[in-house]
Design an enzyme around this catalytic site. Sequence first.
Site, PDB file in Angstrom:
ATOM      1  N   CYS A   1       0.830  -1.149   0.030  1.00  0.00           N
ATOM      2  CA  CYS A   1       0.024  -0.198   0.032  1.00  0.00           C
ATOM      3  C   CYS A   1       0.831   1.246  -0.009  1.00  0.00           C
ATOM      4  O   CYS A   1       1.472   1.440  -0.914  1.00  0.00           O
ATOM      5  CB  CYS A   1      -1.008   0.084   1.421  1.00  0.00           C
ATOM      6  SG  CYS A   1      -2.544   1.029   1.011  1.00  0.00           S
TER       7      CYS A   1
ATOM      8  N   HIS B   1      -3.878  -5.563   0.754  1.00  0.00           N
ATOM      9  CA  HIS B   1      -2.818  -5.582   2.282  1.00  0.00           C
ATOM     10  C   HIS B   1      -2.991  -7.095   2.515  1.00  0.00           C
ATOM     11  O   HIS B   1      -3.828  -7.586   3.457  1.00  0.00           O
ATOM     12  CB  HIS B   1      -3.609  -4.906   3.467  1.00  0.00           C
ATOM     13  CG  HIS B   1      -3.299  -3.255   3.340  1.00  0.00           C
ATOM     14  ND1 HIS B   1      -2.337  -2.722   3.946  1.00  0.00           N
ATOM     15  CD2 HIS B   1      -4.189  -2.383   2.806  1.00  0.00           C
ATOM     16  CE1 HIS B   1      -2.467  -1.521   3.767  1.00  0.00           C
ATOM     17  NE2 HIS B   1      -3.364  -1.285   3.020  1.00  0.00           N
TER      18      HIS B   1
ATOM     19  N   GLU C   1      -1.117  -8.456   4.592  1.00  0.00           N
ATOM     20  CA  GLU C   1      -0.840  -8.830   6.088  1.00  0.00           C
ATOM     21  C   GLU C   1      -1.985  -8.788   6.673  1.00  0.00           C
ATOM     22  O   GLU C   1      -2.085  -9.107   8.001  1.00  0.00           O
ATOM     23  CB  GLU C   1       0.195  -7.771   6.714  1.00  0.00           C
ATOM     24  CG  GLU C   1      -0.199  -6.356   6.673  1.00  0.00           C
ATOM     25  CD  GLU C   1      -0.752  -5.763   5.600  1.00  0.00           C
ATOM     26  OE1 GLU C   1      -0.748  -6.248   4.475  1.00  0.00           O
ATOM     27  OE2 GLU C   1      -1.083  -4.446   5.707  1.00  0.00           O
TER      28      GLU C   1
END
Lengths: 268, 1009
Positions: free
Chosen positions: A95, A229, A231
């Site tokens: 990002c 994202h 994660e």
Amino acid sequence: MQPKVAVLSGFGINCETETVAAFEMVGAVAEKIHVNKLVKGHDNLSNYQILAIPGGFSFGDHLGSGRLMGNRLRFGLRSQVRDFVSAGKPVIGICNGFQVLVKMGLLPGDKNLNMKQTASLTLNDIGHYVNRWVTLEFDPNSPCIWTKGIKRISAPVRHGEGKFVTDNKDLMDFWEKSGQLTVRYVDPKSEYPSISTETLPYPISPNQSWRNIAGVCDHSGLIFGLMPHPEAYHSTWLSSTWTRENIAHGRGEPIKIFRNAVDYITSN
Amino acid sequence: MNHNNMENYFEVSTKEMEGLTDARGNSIKSMLYSDHGIDVHTVRVILGYHIVGYITDENSERAVYDLFADPIIERGTHNERILDEYSPAPELVIQIGFKPGVTDNLGQAALDGLYTIFPDLEEIQISTTKTLAFWGIPKEIKVEKIAETLYNPMIERVSISSIDDCRIKKWPKLEFPHRPNIKYTQPTTINLEVSDEELIRISDNGLLALNLEEMQAIQAHFRDKKIQKLRTTHNLPPKMPTDAELECLAQTWSEHCSHKIFAAKIEHYDTETKKITNINSLFKTNIVKPTNDISNEVDWLLSVFHDNSGVIEWNKDWSLCIKAETHNSPSALDPFGGAITGIVGVNRDIIGTGLGARPIANTDVFCFGPPDFDGSIPDGLFHPFRVFRGVHAGVRSGGNESGIPTVNGAIIFDERYIGKPLVYCGTVGIMPRKLSDGRDSHVKTPESGDLVYMVGGRVGSDGIHGATFSSLELTEESPSSAVQIGDPITQKKMLDMLIEARDAGLIQVITDNGAGGLSSSVGEMAELTGGAEIDLGRVPLKQSGLSSWEILVSESQERMTVGIRPEDKVNFENLAKLHEVEASEIGKFTDSGAFIVKHNQESVAYLPIEFLHYGCPQMKLKSEWRPPKHLPIKFPDLNHEEMGNMLCRLLSRPNIASKEWWVRSYDHEVIAQTVVKPFCGKNSDAPSDAAVIAPIAGKTQGAVISNGIMPRYSDIDAYAMAAASVDEAVRNAVCVGVDLDMIAGLDNFCWPDPVQSSKTPDGKYKLSQLVRANQAIDDICRIYRLPCISGKDSMKNDAVIDGKKISVPPTILFSVLGNHKDVRKAVTSDFKNIGDIIYLLGETHQELGASELAFMLRDEQGGGIGGTVPHIDAERNISLYKSIVSAMDKSLISSAHDCSDGGLAVSLAECCFGSDSGAIIEIESLWENCEDLDEYGALFGESLGRILVSINPKNKLEFEEHMQKHSIYRIGIVSKSNDLEILKSKKSILTASLDNLKQSWKSSLNGGN
């Protein structure tokens, strides 16, 4: 050997905690490091095998997302970053971190590490920030070491400036051919493989990125950046529709991205 | 244009290139159309950076593409106007820039960027502008009308080029917003040996918001011979206060800071029962006492009421804390600035809890005037939709840029919020149960001799009198200095630094500089050691020339006050340097018994701690409850299809309609912990009841955050309103499977002024509403074993505009923070599978008074909203809720959704939205427990304590057995059809297609684009 990961923090980066967590879930030792610790020489990137630039709002996204952080790295850490990349160590930007890598010219990058910006990430066509889940498909021919063996995953996007563009269409064709346009937004209802260059409508593509690009890698496949994202989906209970599914709980599917990098270090 | 090197202009716009749009311009075009019906053809935006200070031409040229413009997608210029390049020339150009002294975050970021590239630059200042160029403006639209929708004269300046100016390329140009020079004025003294009228005049003229009794208490203090003697030894005028002292007392004693109405003695008369009750502090009686009593039954309450937020022990390793604040007055004047300041402000309450907590979730609840309001808006107020947009943008920016997910919220609409919108910003924080040095992280441990540091932003003339201003009603003359714009990045850097300092054991005490500035923050913490001494000359300023009292009370943002042991000075300052955070030592904590303020050599204030904190006289108020009278609801006679249409209209009411367009632009997933998100279901567009987060990565213990707010019911009875708010918050939490053995509450009152006076002739009634609401919270929280751990009240939510007073309906936001034992068992509201069995759990009574349906019917066809307002049976509810949660624990429940606004019919529709299914419903069984029920009451009544669930048919026996001691009603099944069909005794009473229902629900609050 457990690879050591430098996870940058400070100045409005805000996904460092979960980025550290994702790497640790796949067996790495991840450390949160304030950018100034590297700039001021309290620590050095050479002490690490993997570099992650997490998401966030570095400097409030003012003057263009990732711009000011990109400059801090470009002017303050130029040689450390060059040495790190030249040593063949993997780098990921997620990002805001992807925006940083693009604006400092490391992505899509060039063989000589000129650090000259050749593409950009601009405002979503809808004109504002959006948080929603997207489906991503990976180019099986990409040299990217981070995405090996991954076909499709879902993950959230959370950005206002994620539209990947360039002012040089030939370069775009070149990146396409070299497999550097690693990740694309696809229609979750479509059959795999379904990567297309025709821009998909909102919200399948949340930003009308050219060729539906969600993430790219450099020529070597070691530097990788993406807007969504991975994660954020480190555990199954973080997905958007898990309460509708009959699943065995555990790690979320995008965790493979982090595992790939750790495997790359341990097997090289 | 100025070409000397002391003043430079840079401009940036989107490059014209295939496949690239001017998204900023398009957003404005779309906003003009959707909010104001102005259809312009094209808007282009140029960002401007105006730099004052010396830069070489060479560096300026380099900065164009190294800093200001993106070389790939933007066009950048240095000292040249991009407007000159447009052909044809625009028809209108509007340039907008800040007024002097208003926070310019983009300018600050640009300055930082400039120093990154050119570290040796001399002193530079940057201000930014936005220039909007328009083409294709409809003829009937006045230029002024466009301009006025795009800027806020309270904080911004504008320069306009008309079509004639544009033809000759005469472009708008704002001057650099130099701060006016402020001349330092010596501290003055105020003679209080004057008449009572004069005392009041002093308070009014100084915006002190102190009443006569309070002024007299101050007068008496300065007549005290012992005090006079002490003052002489501290080089202060013995018999009269300095301006700084009077200001400091006014801040500390303000309604905003000391909650005088909640602390008052009240004589409450109930005209129904003819009973008089004497109450010595509502806060102590109805909020603190129940919590103290509950604390004997639970072992997880760590810190309640006295700190910046309430803290609970979530598990043996971690504590959680929660706080909500309101930022109503500033949001009325500058919706964006007011809201961003509100959210980053409440985040600081969390950072300032104990020895410092990390904010991990925001929840935002707003109350606005109707978005489609078409009446006249009084001067000085914005249209509700503009307030909505501005507040939303402020909270989005504040939350997203701080990296704190906005996990939950609500938006309520009522005409009475046109005068003052309510902007509730809440934050949950996490802190280690103990620090590595063994200290409890929720306990502040300052010692006499510790150094006082001010950390973060600098002090300016902005934000002077925020606390006292919010304790007054809003008028046309409200001061613009009370408006500020938050700077999330300065605060984020400070947060990162302070959390590291906490973990390194460097922090002894920490608190926020919010209302009342240093006077409050240091003044409050001084109570812990018994004194403090600070030097205002060491406080870094945004501009020189501020006088002592201004530095002392300024509420300039992004500042914390921290106490540090002298031996930790170097480590603390080095950490601040690493993070590029300003930290200034401004004094020390003492045990002298007084708060002493100097300004360099000069003595400015000497205030005994005892007087500062306990000298304010208790207010004595009268309250009288007389139930209001309302006309009954006029019910139409409708067939089943017309009922379906009515449900569509109800779903499109702003209070019920989907807020997805707005909520999706909040980051609700940063930190990777949000398990139940604001939206759920197959297409992630059905409403969730409460947020569930799993804050520790990889661990399955969770926390639940939910809200209840029901201001409509105040129109009939504030007791019912408060009871419904508590029940709704708990019910929402139950829907996701909260652990009812660990639920903590947060009460947040927003009231109109309840003090009887000539300005408030109905003060006794409004106070009686406050009394009744408090009694409800007391009653219900005890039964739910739900201790309030923190709260807030804002008591002057009135606006006087054009001589007319607009008061908000008495409103409570009740928030719940609860434990979740295993987030993998969390349940969402969406129906899961075709064929699942649907149950309504809990009794339905004929309770349509002040319901959303009542208001809709009143708006559509006249009549009233009168009738029975939902009554609470708390014992019955909590017993049901416990069984629901244990059924979830056994995985017997597939979906659960709250029945509230709009009743059963709305809930059913919403559960279908999440599964792309229909439902076939038979409601005959609801009459088992209520013979008075009619079809309207059954379908749209808002009886409390009800949850709509669905289960897999294979679990039917076990589920029914599990729930056997409760009133449960098997009402139907999830169907494959695209219809919602509701029958009573096999006769269809409501049918509607899901497409129509969903379309109605989703389209009415769409924000454009």
